[in-house]
Design a protein around this motif. Structure first.
Motif, PDB file in Angstrom:
ATOM      1  N   GLN A   1      -8.681  41.794  83.860  1.00  0.00           N
ATOM      2  CA  GLN A   1      -8.678  43.231  83.581  1.00  0.00           C
ATOM      3  C   GLN A   1      -8.163  44.037  84.768  1.00  0.00           C
ATOM      4  O   GLN A   1      -7.478  45.056  84.598  1.00  0.00           O
ATOM      5  CB  GLN A   1     -10.096  43.677  83.217  1.00  0.00           C
TER       6      GLN A   1
ATOM      7  N   LEU B   1      -4.402  43.892  84.683  1.00  0.00           N
ATOM      8  CA  LEU B   1      -3.830  44.737  83.633  1.00  0.00           C
ATOM      9  C   LEU B   1      -3.915  46.224  83.979  1.00  0.00           C
ATOM     10  O   LEU B   1      -2.994  46.999  83.686  1.00  0.00           O
ATOM     11  CB  LEU B   1      -4.561  44.488  82.306  1.00  0.00           C
ATOM     12  N   SER B   2      -5.004  46.621  84.616  1.00  0.00           N
ATOM     13  CA  SER B   2      -5.229  48.042  84.865  1.00  0.00           C
ATOM     14  C   SER B   2      -4.607  48.533  86.160  1.00  0.00           C
ATOM     15  O   SER B   2      -4.460  49.750  86.356  1.00  0.00           O
ATOM     16  CB  SER B   2      -6.734  48.334  84.889  1.00  0.00           C
TER      17      SER B   2
ATOM     18  N   SER C   1      -6.062  48.446  88.984  1.00  0.00           N
ATOM     19  CA  SER C   1      -7.151  49.276  89.501  1.00  0.00           C
ATOM     20  C   SER C   1      -7.391  49.115  90.995  1.00  0.00           C
ATOM     21  O   SER C   1      -8.272  49.769  91.549  1.00  0.00           O
ATOM     22  CB  SER C   1      -8.447  48.945  88.749  1.00  0.00           C
TER      23      SER C   1
ATOM     24  N   VAL D   1     -12.151  48.788  87.288  1.00  0.00           N
ATOM     25  CA  VAL D   1     -11.509  48.764  85.972  1.00  0.00           C
ATOM     26  C   VAL D   1     -11.901  50.009  85.179  1.00  0.00           C
ATOM     27  O   VAL D   1     -11.059  50.666  84.543  1.00  0.00           O
ATOM     28  CB  VAL D   1     -11.884  47.485  85.203  1.00  0.00           C
TER      29      VAL D   1
ATOM     30  N   ALA E   1     -10.084  53.065  86.548  1.00  0.00           N
ATOM     31  CA  ALA E   1      -8.674  53.153  86.177  1.00  0.00           C
ATOM     32  C   ALA E   1      -8.478  53.419  84.692  1.00  0.00           C
ATOM     33  O   ALA E   1      -7.468  53.990  84.289  1.00  0.00           O
ATOM     34  CB  ALA E   1      -7.961  51.862  86.575  1.00  0.00           C
ATOM     35  N   THR E   2      -9.443  53.013  83.872  1.00  0.00           N
ATOM     36  CA  THR E   2      -9.270  53.086  82.418  1.00  0.00           C
ATOM     37  C   THR E   2      -9.911  54.318  81.797  1.00  0.00           C
ATOM     38  O   THR E   2      -9.370  54.908  80.862  1.00  0.00           O
ATOM     39  CB  THR E   2      -9.854  51.815  81.763  1.00  0.00           C
TER      40      THR E   2
ATOM     41  N   ASP F   1     -11.177  57.252  83.495  1.00  0.00           N
ATOM     42  CA  ASP F   1     -11.385  58.252  84.540  1.00  0.00           C
ATOM     43  C   ASP F   1     -11.913  59.566  83.958  1.00  0.00           C
ATOM     44  O   ASP F   1     -11.273  60.212  83.131  1.00  0.00           O
ATOM     45  CB  ASP F   1     -10.078  58.516  85.284  1.00  0.00           C
TER      46      ASP F   1
ATOM     47  N   LEU G   1     -11.258  49.738  76.292  1.00  0.00           N
ATOM     48  CA  LEU G   1     -10.379  48.774  76.961  1.00  0.00           C
ATOM     49  C   LEU G   1      -9.285  48.294  76.016  1.00  0.00           C
ATOM     50  O   LEU G   1      -8.128  48.114  76.422  1.00  0.00           O
ATOM     51  CB  LEU G   1     -11.202  47.576  77.460  1.00  0.00           C
TER      52      LEU G   1
ATOM     53  N   VAL H   1      -6.624  51.211  75.707  1.00  0.00           N
ATOM     54  CA  VAL H   1      -5.852  51.558  76.902  1.00  0.00           C
ATOM     55  C   VAL H   1      -5.099  50.357  77.477  1.00  0.00           C
ATOM     56  O   VAL H   1      -3.924  50.455  77.839  1.00  0.00           O
ATOM     57  CB  VAL H   1      -6.774  52.169  77.981  1.00  0.00           C
ATOM     58  N   LEU H   2      -5.776  49.212  77.573  1.00  0.00           N
ATOM     59  CA  LEU H   2      -5.175  48.044  78.226  1.00  0.00           C
ATOM     60  C   LEU H   2      -4.695  46.987  77.246  1.00  0.00           C
ATOM     61  O   LEU H   2      -4.003  46.055  77.647  1.00  0.00           O
ATOM     62  CB  LEU H   2      -6.189  47.408  79.186  1.00  0.00           C
TER      63      LEU H   2
ATOM     64  N   ALA I   1      -7.515  42.656  77.088  1.00  0.00           N
ATOM     65  CA  ALA I   1      -8.544  43.150  78.000  1.00  0.00           C
ATOM     66  C   ALA I   1      -9.882  43.261  77.291  1.00  0.00           C
ATOM     67  O   ALA I   1     -10.937  42.951  77.869  1.00  0.00           O
ATOM     68  CB  ALA I   1      -8.131  44.512  78.556  1.00  0.00           C
TER      69      ALA I   1
END
Length: 461
Positions: free
Chosen positions: A197, A200-201, A203, A309, A312-313, A315, A329, A332-333, A337
């Protein structure tokens, strides 16, 4: 160089139930009276064990909810809180491991033998409550994970979680080493899931600023207090001393030590000698410190990854629960994820529920000299979780309440631990230094105060 063949080892207590194959430290003294010089892989294998069992308590489903919520609301600002919490956890678990190595007894047994019986019974009662609360959180976490992955309703999912974790428990009495390796593998699944994760993010950008101590108002202070206050899990304070209590004795019995457990170092003179003689307790103690650093260090990385994570996802978002995290998740990802999150949650729930039941067995045997078969204990401890899910209680709310119960048990584990490790009559030359005892008193006071503050906030806020 002194001739170690002339030294006479002290008589050692025999290993207790479940201790066969459980030495995770250094190999026994060889025929020459000196520690062997193993290869690198053998040394690394010798360092993996009790601390990895303990570490899963620090990445249990309750941590998922707390860390993801903190990252979503405050970004990476609370990374420093997780780092401090992790250091405190390492310190407490090091004291617990040392207690077992130095005395050959575990914390519940010492409480039973050295405290008045009414006090010992009170400690047993609250420790059992902590063990049940632990199982409640882990069962619910595993059930939510199965629901997210396969759509299994929560009640049957809890039963499946209980069944699978019971199979894991079958490893404990017959080969604790296999149990430890299995739990460590599940911790690796959790770590891998969040590493994926993180990739992917993206972060990791800007995380350095999160290690600068700061807060953003009363709400962030409350959340930071929750992270630090929930650092120490009382059931694994009891358990860690039981997992290490036979290590020093087994190191004096070459026939009882598996060949794949290597020595801690090729030159252990400064670490494992006492008055010029090979000291297996000091060797075991040094190995346990490395074990704790690696295992709880991995757990700390997982907790930090959860927070970054979420930062970043989500916020600035206010997450509603684990189901909302999973859905977010995925949006967004991507679905990968979301699957990684659910698999990590499932591995966490299965491993930590097994460890919780194992700790409950240690607690009852130590305080009462009574043993209940692990599977029978598992059937009893699953009943509260099944009842809560059956009446439709929100799983995330149940997780929060279980953490409240854990907070209640913190001082009852920490205070006896610090007191016993400061007694030379019990610890011998492994007794705490004055600075260690002072630090232990401070840590116990701070964590207990934070948990008292959390309890007040939960019931009045």
């Amino acid at each position: 160089m002194p001739d170690h063949r002339r030294s006479t080892p002290m008589p050692a207590p025999g290993p207790g139930p479940g201790s066969s194959g459980s030495v995770q430290t250094v190999e026994a003294v060889t025929a020459t009276g000196r520690p062997p010089s193993p290869g690198r892989l053998a040394r690394l294998a010798g360092l993996c064990g009790p601390a990895f069992v303990v570490a899963v308590a620090y990445v249990d489903p309750g941590n998922f909810a707390t860390n993801m919520s903190g990252g979503a609301r405050y970004g990476t600002m609370l990374l420093w809180v997780i780092a401090v919490a992790n250091v405190l956890a390492m310190f407490v678990q090091a004291l617990s491991a040392k207690l077992g190595i130095a005395t050959g007894r575990n914390l519940p047994e010492l409480c039973r033998d050295h405290l008045p019986r009414p006090v010992s019974l009170l400690l047993w009662a609250q420790a059992e409550m902590v063990a049940v609360a632990t199982d409640l959180a882990e069962f619910i976490g595993g059930a939510v994970a199965l629901n997210l992955l396969f759509g299994v309703p929560l009640l049957p999912a809890a039963a499946i979680t209980a069944l699978v974790s019971s199979l894991l428990l079958l490893l404990a009495p017959r080969g604790r080493r296999r149990f430890e390796v299995t739990v460590a593998a599940m911790l690796a699944v959790v770590l891998a899931g969040f590493a994926y994760q993180v990739m992917l993010s993206g972060s990791l950008a800007g995380v350095a600023g999160g290690f600068v101590p700061r807060l953003a108002g009363p709400d962030s202070l409350l959340l930071a207090t929750g992270i630090v206050g929930a650092t120490v899990m009382p059931h694994v304070v009891y358990l860690h001393s039981a997992l290490t209590q036979h290590q020093g004795a087994l190191l004096r019995q070459p026939e009882a030590v598996p060949r794949h457990h290597g020595a801690l170092t090729r030159q252990p003179r400064a670490l494992t000698r006492s008055g010029g003689a090979w000291d297996p307790r000091r060797a075991a103690l040094q190995a346990s410190r490395v074990d704790i650093a690696v295992a709880l260090g991995a757990a700390g990385l997982v907790n930090m990854a959860m927070l970054t994570v979420a930062a970043a996802t989500f916020d600035g978002s206010d997450l509603g629960g684990l189901e909302a995290v999973h859905a977010g998740l995925g949006e967004v990802l991507g679905p990968g994820a979301a699957v990684a999150f659910a698999l990590a949650l499932l591995a966490s729930g299965l491993a930590s529920s097994s460890v919780g039941t194992y700790a409950g067995q240690v607690i009852m045997a130590g305080f009462l000299r009574r043993r209940v078969p692990l599977l029978a204990r598992r059937l009893v401890t699953i009943l509260p979780a099944m009842a809560i899910l059956a009446v439709g209680t929100d799983p995330t709310r149940a997780l929060v309440l279980s953490q409240v119960a854990l907070s209640f048990g913190i001082p009852f584990a920490l205070v006896p631990l610090v007191v016993f490790t400061a007694r030379r009559a019990l610890m011998g030359d492994l007794v705490n230094h004055r600075a260690t005892t002072a630090a232990g008193v401070a840590v116990a006071a701070v964590i207990s105060a934070l948990n008292a503050f959390l309890l007040v906030e939960v019931f009045t806020g």
